[in-house]
Design an enzyme around this catalytic site. Structure first.
Site, PDB file in Angstrom:
ATOM      1  N   SER A  69      34.531  41.951  38.352  1.00  0.00           N
ATOM      2  CA  SER A  69      35.472  42.043  37.229  1.00  0.00           C
ATOM      3  C   SER A  69      34.717  41.867  35.927  1.00  0.00           C
ATOM      4  O   SER A  69      34.120  40.809  35.689  1.00  0.00           O
ATOM      5  CB  SER A  69      36.539  40.959  37.347  1.00  0.00           C
ATOM      6  OG  SER A  69      37.181  40.803  36.083  1.00  0.00           O
ATOM      7  N   HIS A  79      36.083  46.386  38.424  1.00  0.00           N
ATOM      8  CA  HIS A  79      37.467  45.943  38.201  1.00  0.00           C
ATOM      9  C   HIS A  79      37.671  45.673  36.706  1.00  0.00           C
ATOM     10  O   HIS A  79      36.904  44.936  36.088  1.00  0.00           O
ATOM     11  CB  HIS A  79      37.682  44.678  39.025  1.00  0.00           C
ATOM     12  CG  HIS A  79      39.060  44.121  39.019  1.00  0.00           C
ATOM     13  ND1 HIS A  79      40.053  44.569  39.884  1.00  0.00           N
ATOM     14  CD2 HIS A  79      39.626  43.134  38.294  1.00  0.00           C
ATOM     15  CE1 HIS A  79      41.161  43.868  39.679  1.00  0.00           C
ATOM     16  NE2 HIS A  79      40.932  42.988  38.710  1.00  0.00           N
ATOM     17  N   ASP A 128      40.303  44.271  33.941  1.00  0.00           N
ATOM     18  CA  ASP A 128      41.503  43.452  33.767  1.00  0.00           C
ATOM     19  C   ASP A 128      42.140  43.700  32.410  1.00  0.00           C
ATOM     20  O   ASP A 128      41.596  43.306  31.379  1.00  0.00           O
ATOM     21  CB  ASP A 128      41.134  41.965  33.890  1.00  0.00           C
ATOM     22  CG  ASP A 128      40.859  41.573  35.327  1.00  0.00           C
ATOM     23  OD1 ASP A 128      41.737  41.820  36.170  1.00  0.00           O
ATOM     24  OD2 ASP A 128      39.774  41.024  35.601  1.00  0.00           O
ATOM     25  N   MET A 163      45.139  42.959  29.873  1.00  0.00           N
ATOM     26  CA  MET A 163      46.179  41.956  29.580  1.00  0.00           C
ATOM     27  C   MET A 163      46.778  42.236  28.204  1.00  0.00           C
ATOM     28  O   MET A 163      46.058  42.612  27.279  1.00  0.00           O
ATOM     29  CB  MET A 163      45.586  40.549  29.602  1.00  0.00           C
ATOM     30  CG  MET A 163      44.841  40.215  30.889  1.00  0.00           C
ATOM     31  SD  MET A 163      44.318  38.480  30.916  1.00  0.00           S
ATOM     32  CE  MET A 163      43.195  38.494  32.325  1.00  0.00           C
ATOM     33  N   HIS A 168      43.394  46.926  36.724  1.00  0.00           N
ATOM     34  CA  HIS A 168      44.426  45.933  37.059  1.00  0.00           C
ATOM     35  C   HIS A 168      45.250  45.676  35.808  1.00  0.00           C
ATOM     36  O   HIS A 168      44.783  45.035  34.866  1.00  0.00           O
ATOM     37  CB  HIS A 168      43.718  44.657  37.544  1.00  0.00           C
ATOM     38  CG  HIS A 168      44.628  43.527  37.877  1.00  0.00           C
ATOM     39  ND1 HIS A 168      44.171  42.242  38.097  1.00  0.00           N
ATOM     40  CD2 HIS A 168      45.980  43.462  38.047  1.00  0.00           C
ATOM     41  CE1 HIS A 168      45.191  41.445  38.379  1.00  0.00           C
ATOM     42  NE2 HIS A 168      46.301  42.160  38.340  1.00  0.00           N
ATOM     43  N   MET A 198      47.808  43.864  33.860  1.00  0.00           N
ATOM     44  CA  MET A 198      48.647  42.659  33.721  1.00  0.00           C
ATOM     45  C   MET A 198      49.416  42.823  32.422  1.00  0.00           C
ATOM     46  O   MET A 198      49.176  42.122  31.428  1.00  0.00           O
ATOM     47  CB  MET A 198      47.753  41.410  33.727  1.00  0.00           C
ATOM     48  CG  MET A 198      47.227  41.074  35.115  1.00  0.00           C
ATOM     49  SD  MET A 198      45.813  39.963  35.076  1.00  0.00           S
ATOM     50  CE  MET A 198      44.512  41.166  34.821  1.00  0.00           C
ATOM     51  N   MET A 237      47.150  38.087  44.262  1.00  0.00           N
ATOM     52  CA  MET A 237      46.547  37.173  43.282  1.00  0.00           C
ATOM     53  C   MET A 237      46.270  35.841  43.970  1.00  0.00           C
ATOM     54  O   MET A 237      47.176  35.250  44.565  1.00  0.00           O
ATOM     55  CB  MET A 237      47.483  36.941  42.085  1.00  0.00           C
ATOM     56  CG  MET A 237      47.630  38.097  41.103  1.00  0.00           C
ATOM     57  SD  MET A 237      46.113  38.712  40.303  1.00  0.00           S
ATOM     58  CE  MET A 237      45.379  37.225  39.622  1.00  0.00           C
ATOM     59  N   GLY A 243      39.986  34.135  33.809  1.00  0.00           N
ATOM     60  CA  GLY A 243      38.938  34.021  34.817  1.00  0.00           C
ATOM     61  C   GLY A 243      38.565  32.555  34.986  1.00  0.00           C
ATOM     62  O   GLY A 243      39.033  31.684  34.235  1.00  0.00           O
ATOM     63  N   ASP A 287      42.038  38.491  44.295  1.00  0.00           N
ATOM     64  CA  ASP A 287      41.598  38.429  42.907  1.00  0.00           C
ATOM     65  C   ASP A 287      41.861  37.038  42.334  1.00  0.00           C
ATOM     66  O   ASP A 287      43.012  36.624  42.194  1.00  0.00           O
ATOM     67  CB  ASP A 287      42.369  39.496  42.105  1.00  0.00           C
ATOM     68  CG  ASP A 287      41.876  39.617  40.679  1.00  0.00           C
ATOM     69  OD1 ASP A 287      40.940  38.904  40.301  1.00  0.00           O
ATOM     70  OD2 ASP A 287      42.450  40.450  39.940  1.00  0.00           O
ATOM     71  N   GLY A 288      40.760  36.343  42.026  1.00  0.00           N
ATOM     72  CA  GLY A 288      40.857  35.022  41.401  1.00  0.00           C
ATOM     73  C   GLY A 288      40.175  33.949  42.223  1.00  0.00           C
ATOM     74  O   GLY A 288      40.510  33.756  43.390  1.00  0.00           O
TER      75      GLY A 288
HETATM   76  C1  DX5 Z   1      42.669  37.096  36.426  1.00  0.00           C
HETATM   77  C2  DX5 Z   1      42.050  38.449  36.665  1.00  0.00           C
HETATM   78  C3  DX5 Z   1      40.838  38.402  37.494  1.00  0.00           C
HETATM   79  C4  DX5 Z   1      39.691  37.618  36.910  1.00  0.00           C
HETATM   80  C5  DX5 Z   1      39.074  36.884  38.043  1.00  0.00           C
HETATM   81  O1  DX5 Z   1      43.910  37.230  35.845  1.00  0.00           O
HETATM   82  O2  DX5 Z   1      42.962  39.331  37.308  1.00  0.00           O
HETATM   83  O3  DX5 Z   1      40.400  39.705  37.873  1.00  0.00           O
HETATM   84  O4  DX5 Z   1      38.716  38.403  36.291  1.00  0.00           O
HETATM   85  O5  DX5 Z   1      38.126  36.012  37.532  1.00  0.00           O
HETATM   86  P1  DX5 Z   1      37.375  34.962  38.438  1.00  0.00           P
HETATM   87  O6  DX5 Z   1      36.613  35.732  39.460  1.00  0.00           O
HETATM   88  O7  DX5 Z   1      36.504  34.269  37.446  1.00  0.00           O
HETATM   89  O8  DX5 Z   1      38.399  34.059  39.055  1.00  0.00           O
HETATM   90 ZN    ZN Z   2      42.113  41.316  38.090  1.00  0.00          ZN
END
Ligand code: DX5
Ligand code: ZN
Length: 217
Positions: A8, A33, A35, A37, A69, A71, A138, A145, A173-174
């Site tokens: 990511s 990936h 992300d 938001m 992804h 969000m 999730m 992150g 993811d996470g």
């Molecule tokens: C969180 C994201 C993740 C994030 C994961 O909302 O969807 O993709 O980048 O980060 P890590 O691997 O640091 O948990």
């Molecule tokens: Zn993600």
């Protein structure tokens, strides 16, 4: 089909994004990936289709895929833009729209792989009525992150696998690193998104290889 480690870029150094993407691709990552938001569905604002466009050629030349992804609230309005920018798969949250089925159809209509994401608090039944090409479970609450992996995710993965059958890709993811990835793989996950564990490591390329071997890929 999407599988293996998907670093990511949320955790990457944006001032040298191309270089960081090159490192993880060279280490064998077959998906990047992204992300997205919006400051509404989750509090932070991150990046949009311009970032997808900026890395698309580099990722595709390496025969890898861009995994977006979303969000964001009402994602159906943004699908065309991300597909046009170069997304290969687009995942929307079941909680983010009253028109989940429509949103997934719209993703497929753009020629992309469609994904449905579930927050930790959303029951697995939210995916039973819709046809998605993959499921994103999730394993932290979305938005940031670097959070700790939520343990109940392991049991939830088993329930998702039971619901969708043996072949559908399931992403986690996470909080994913070598240890959590291995346990998720045993519970049925096939795609492993990792931000901090990859780009927060001294050597992101080595981190990709370590997580890959932990999940046997
Ligand atoms: C969180 C994201 C993740 C994030 C994961 O909302 O969807 O993709 O980048 O980060 P890590 O691997 O640091 O948990
Ligand atoms: Zn993600």
């Amino acid at each position: 089909m999407l599988k293996g480690i998907a670093p990511s870029i949320l955790a990457a150094d944006f001032a040298r994004l191309g270089e960081q993407v090159a490192t993880v691709l060279a280490a064998g990552a077959r998906a990047i990936h992204v992300d997205v938001m919006d400051g509404h569905f989750v509090p932070p604002i991150t990046m949009g289709d311009l970032v997808v466009k900026a890395i698309a050629d580099q990722v595709h030349e390496a025969k890898a895929q861009i995994d977006v992804h979303l969000m964001i609230e009402r994602p159906e309005g943004q699908i065309k833009a991300f597909a046009k920018a170069g997304a290969d798969s687009i995942t929307v949250h079941a909680e983010a729209t009253p028109h989940l089925h429509y949103a997934l159809q719209a993703i497929k209509a753009e020629g992309c792989l469609s994904g449905v994401a579930l927050n930790p608090g959303t029951p697995v039944e939210a995916i039973s009525a819709v046809e998605a090409d993959m499921v994103l479970c999730m394993t932290v609450n979305p938005g940031w992150g670097g959070q700790a992996f939520l343990e109940p995710s392991i049991a939830k993965l088993g329930r998702i696998r039971e619901l969708v059958g043996e072949t559908k890709p399931i992403q986690v993811d996470g909080g994913i690193g070598a240890e959590t990835a291995a346990r998720c793989a045993a519970a049925g996950a096939t795609v492993f998104v990792a931000g901090t564990a990859v780009f927060g490591a001294q050597n992101p390329g080595e981190a990709v290889k370590t997580i890959s071997s932990a999940v046997g890929r």
